[in-house]
Design a protein around this motif. Structure first.
Motif, PDB file in Angstrom:
ATOM      1  N   ARG A   1     -11.344   2.034  11.184  1.00  0.00           N
ATOM      2  CA  ARG A   1     -12.730   1.690  11.518  1.00  0.00           C
ATOM      3  C   ARG A   1     -13.734   2.670  10.940  1.00  0.00           C
ATOM      4  O   ARG A   1     -14.534   3.287  11.658  1.00  0.00           O
ATOM      5  CB  ARG A   1     -12.920   1.589  13.017  1.00  0.00           C
ATOM      6  CG  ARG A   1     -12.083   0.517  13.638  1.00  0.00           C
ATOM      7  CD  ARG A   1     -12.297   0.431  15.100  1.00  0.00           C
ATOM      8  NE  ARG A   1     -11.383  -0.546  15.657  1.00  0.00           N
ATOM      9  CZ  ARG A   1     -11.529  -1.087  16.835  1.00  0.00           C
ATOM     10  NH1 ARG A   1     -12.540  -0.757  17.578  1.00  0.00           N
ATOM     11  NH2 ARG A   1     -10.659  -1.962  17.267  1.00  0.00           N
ATOM     12  N   MET A   2     -13.662   2.811   9.620  1.00  0.00           N
ATOM     13  CA  MET A   2     -14.592   3.719   8.960  1.00  0.00           C
ATOM     14  C   MET A   2     -14.989   3.146   7.608  1.00  0.00           C
ATOM     15  O   MET A   2     -14.391   2.182   7.132  1.00  0.00           O
ATOM     16  CB  MET A   2     -13.983   5.112   8.807  1.00  0.00           C
ATOM     17  CG  MET A   2     -12.705   5.147   8.022  1.00  0.00           C
ATOM     18  SD  MET A   2     -11.848   6.749   7.940  1.00  0.00           S
ATOM     19  CE  MET A   2     -12.982   7.927   8.445  1.00  0.00           C
ATOM     20  N   ASP A   3     -15.993   3.765   7.004  1.00  0.00           N
ATOM     21  CA  ASP A   3     -16.477   3.356   5.692  1.00  0.00           C
ATOM     22  C   ASP A   3     -15.396   3.619   4.640  1.00  0.00           C
ATOM     23  O   ASP A   3     -14.658   4.600   4.714  1.00  0.00           O
ATOM     24  CB  ASP A   3     -17.745   4.155   5.362  1.00  0.00           C
ATOM     25  CG  ASP A   3     -18.338   3.750   4.042  1.00  0.00           C
ATOM     26  OD1 ASP A   3     -18.488   2.540   3.811  1.00  0.00           O
ATOM     27  OD2 ASP A   3     -18.640   4.658   3.242  1.00  0.00           O
ATOM     28  N   GLU A   4     -15.312   2.744   3.649  1.00  0.00           N
ATOM     29  CA  GLU A   4     -14.259   2.861   2.637  1.00  0.00           C
ATOM     30  C   GLU A   4     -14.392   4.141   1.810  1.00  0.00           C
ATOM     31  O   GLU A   4     -13.376   4.754   1.453  1.00  0.00           O
ATOM     32  CB  GLU A   4     -14.276   1.639   1.710  1.00  0.00           C
ATOM     33  CG  GLU A   4     -13.056   1.554   0.838  1.00  0.00           C
ATOM     34  CD  GLU A   4     -12.931   0.226   0.134  1.00  0.00           C
ATOM     35  OE1 GLU A   4     -12.077   0.142  -0.754  1.00  0.00           O
ATOM     36  OE2 GLU A   4     -13.667  -0.720   0.467  1.00  0.00           O
ATOM     37  N   LYS A   5     -15.605   4.577   1.514  1.00  0.00           N
ATOM     38  CA  LYS A   5     -15.791   5.816   0.743  1.00  0.00           C
ATOM     39  C   LYS A   5     -15.263   7.025   1.517  1.00  0.00           C
ATOM     40  O   LYS A   5     -14.596   7.890   0.959  1.00  0.00           O
ATOM     41  CB  LYS A   5     -17.264   6.014   0.390  1.00  0.00           C
ATOM     42  CG  LYS A   5     -17.766   5.052  -0.656  1.00  0.00           C
ATOM     43  CD  LYS A   5     -19.203   5.310  -0.996  1.00  0.00           C
ATOM     44  CE  LYS A   5     -19.688   4.294  -2.004  1.00  0.00           C
ATOM     45  NZ  LYS A   5     -21.085   4.526  -2.386  1.00  0.00           N
ATOM     46  N   GLU A   6     -15.582   7.087   2.788  1.00  0.00           N
ATOM     47  CA  GLU A   6     -15.094   8.181   3.626  1.00  0.00           C
ATOM     48  C   GLU A   6     -13.571   8.112   3.765  1.00  0.00           C
ATOM     49  O   GLU A   6     -12.885   9.137   3.728  1.00  0.00           O
ATOM     50  CB  GLU A   6     -15.756   8.118   5.001  1.00  0.00           C
ATOM     51  CG  GLU A   6     -15.412   9.276   5.892  1.00  0.00           C
ATOM     52  CD  GLU A   6     -16.099   9.180   7.248  1.00  0.00           C
ATOM     53  OE1 GLU A   6     -15.814  10.050   8.086  1.00  0.00           O
ATOM     54  OE2 GLU A   6     -16.890   8.244   7.470  1.00  0.00           O
ATOM     55  N   PHE A   7     -13.060   6.906   3.906  1.00  0.00           N
ATOM     56  CA  PHE A   7     -11.618   6.701   3.997  1.00  0.00           C
ATOM     57  C   PHE A   7     -10.914   7.244   2.762  1.00  0.00           C
ATOM     58  O   PHE A   7      -9.900   7.935   2.857  1.00  0.00           O
ATOM     59  CB  PHE A   7     -11.333   5.202   4.153  1.00  0.00           C
ATOM     60  CG  PHE A   7      -9.877   4.857   4.187  1.00  0.00           C
ATOM     61  CD1 PHE A   7      -9.179   4.860   5.376  1.00  0.00           C
ATOM     62  CD2 PHE A   7      -9.198   4.515   3.020  1.00  0.00           C
ATOM     63  CE1 PHE A   7      -7.829   4.531   5.413  1.00  0.00           C
ATOM     64  CE2 PHE A   7      -7.859   4.194   3.041  1.00  0.00           C
ATOM     65  CZ  PHE A   7      -7.171   4.204   4.238  1.00  0.00           C
ATOM     66  N   ASN A   8     -11.471   6.950   1.582  1.00  0.00           N
ATOM     67  CA  ASN A   8     -10.851   7.380   0.327  1.00  0.00           C
ATOM     68  C   ASN A   8     -10.845   8.896   0.151  1.00  0.00           C
ATOM     69  O   ASN A   8     -10.001   9.430  -0.575  1.00  0.00           O
ATOM     70  CB  ASN A   8     -11.545   6.722  -0.861  1.00  0.00           C
ATOM     71  CG  ASN A   8     -11.254   5.239  -0.933  1.00  0.00           C
ATOM     72  OD1 ASN A   8     -10.243   4.766  -0.431  1.00  0.00           O
ATOM     73  ND2 ASN A   8     -12.158   4.493  -1.542  1.00  0.00           N
TER      74      ASN A   8
ATOM     75  N   VAL B   1      -8.174   0.644   6.259  1.00  0.00           N
ATOM     76  CA  VAL B   1      -9.605   0.937   6.470  1.00  0.00           C
ATOM     77  C   VAL B   1     -10.074   0.299   7.767  1.00  0.00           C
ATOM     78  O   VAL B   1     -10.771   0.928   8.577  1.00  0.00           O
ATOM     79  CB  VAL B   1     -10.460   0.451   5.268  1.00  0.00           C
ATOM     80  CG1 VAL B   1     -11.944   0.500   5.601  1.00  0.00           C
ATOM     81  CG2 VAL B   1     -10.169   1.286   4.032  1.00  0.00           C
ATOM     82  N   ASN B   2      -9.687  -0.945   7.994  1.00  0.00           N
ATOM     83  CA  ASN B   2     -10.062  -1.626   9.234  1.00  0.00           C
ATOM     84  C   ASN B   2      -9.390  -0.994  10.449  1.00  0.00           C
ATOM     85  O   ASN B   2      -9.979  -0.925  11.528  1.00  0.00           O
ATOM     86  CB  ASN B   2      -9.714  -3.112   9.159  1.00  0.00           C
ATOM     87  CG  ASN B   2     -10.592  -3.853   8.193  1.00  0.00           C
ATOM     88  OD1 ASN B   2     -11.717  -3.449   7.929  1.00  0.00           O
ATOM     89  ND2 ASN B   2     -10.074  -4.935   7.638  1.00  0.00           N
TER      90      ASN B   2
ATOM     91  N   ARG C   1      -7.277  -2.253   2.596  1.00  0.00           N
ATOM     92  CA  ARG C   1      -8.260  -2.863   3.507  1.00  0.00           C
ATOM     93  C   ARG C   1      -7.744  -2.876   4.944  1.00  0.00           C
ATOM     94  O   ARG C   1      -8.501  -2.662   5.893  1.00  0.00           O
ATOM     95  CB  ARG C   1      -8.580  -4.286   3.054  1.00  0.00           C
ATOM     96  CG  ARG C   1      -9.620  -4.330   1.985  1.00  0.00           C
ATOM     97  CD  ARG C   1     -10.125  -5.740   1.759  1.00  0.00           C
ATOM     98  NE  ARG C   1     -10.180  -5.928   0.317  1.00  0.00           N
ATOM     99  CZ  ARG C   1      -9.671  -6.952  -0.341  1.00  0.00           C
ATOM    100  NH1 ARG C   1      -9.103  -7.933   0.302  1.00  0.00           N
ATOM    101  NH2 ARG C   1      -9.750  -7.017  -1.642  1.00  0.00           N
TER     102      ARG C   1
END
Length: 79
Positions: A36-43, A32-33, A29
């Motif tokens: 500054r992006m969506d968690e799905k895109e981050f993954n 991800v913060n 988390r």
């Protein structure tokens, strides 16, 4: 504990040291913060793991690569 942000090529992009009370999910988390992006895109782009886990994975992948370089002749010597 030291957590690392790793790209798809197993390269460390970012490192953070969090107190012992934080879990790997909380470290994810944090990253991800930070990005500054969506968690799905981050993954799809990165993985979060402990520094020890990264070292272990890197060592294992290097060992497998060395075995592949030698090929099957190692097995032929045994017979």
């Amino acid at each position: 504990m030291k957590y690392v942000l790793v790209d798809n090529y197993d390269t460390i992009v970012h490192t953070v040291v969090l107190n012992g009370g934080y879990t790997q999910t909380e470290a994810q988390r944090y990253f991800v913060n930070l990005k500054r992006m969506d968690e799905k895109e981050f993954n799809t782009l990165w993985r979060v793991m402990t520094e020890q886990e990264h070292k272990r994975r890197k060592f294992n992948s290097e060992t497998i690569k060395e075995y592949e370089e030698f090929g099957d002749w190692l097995d032929l010597e045994k017979s």
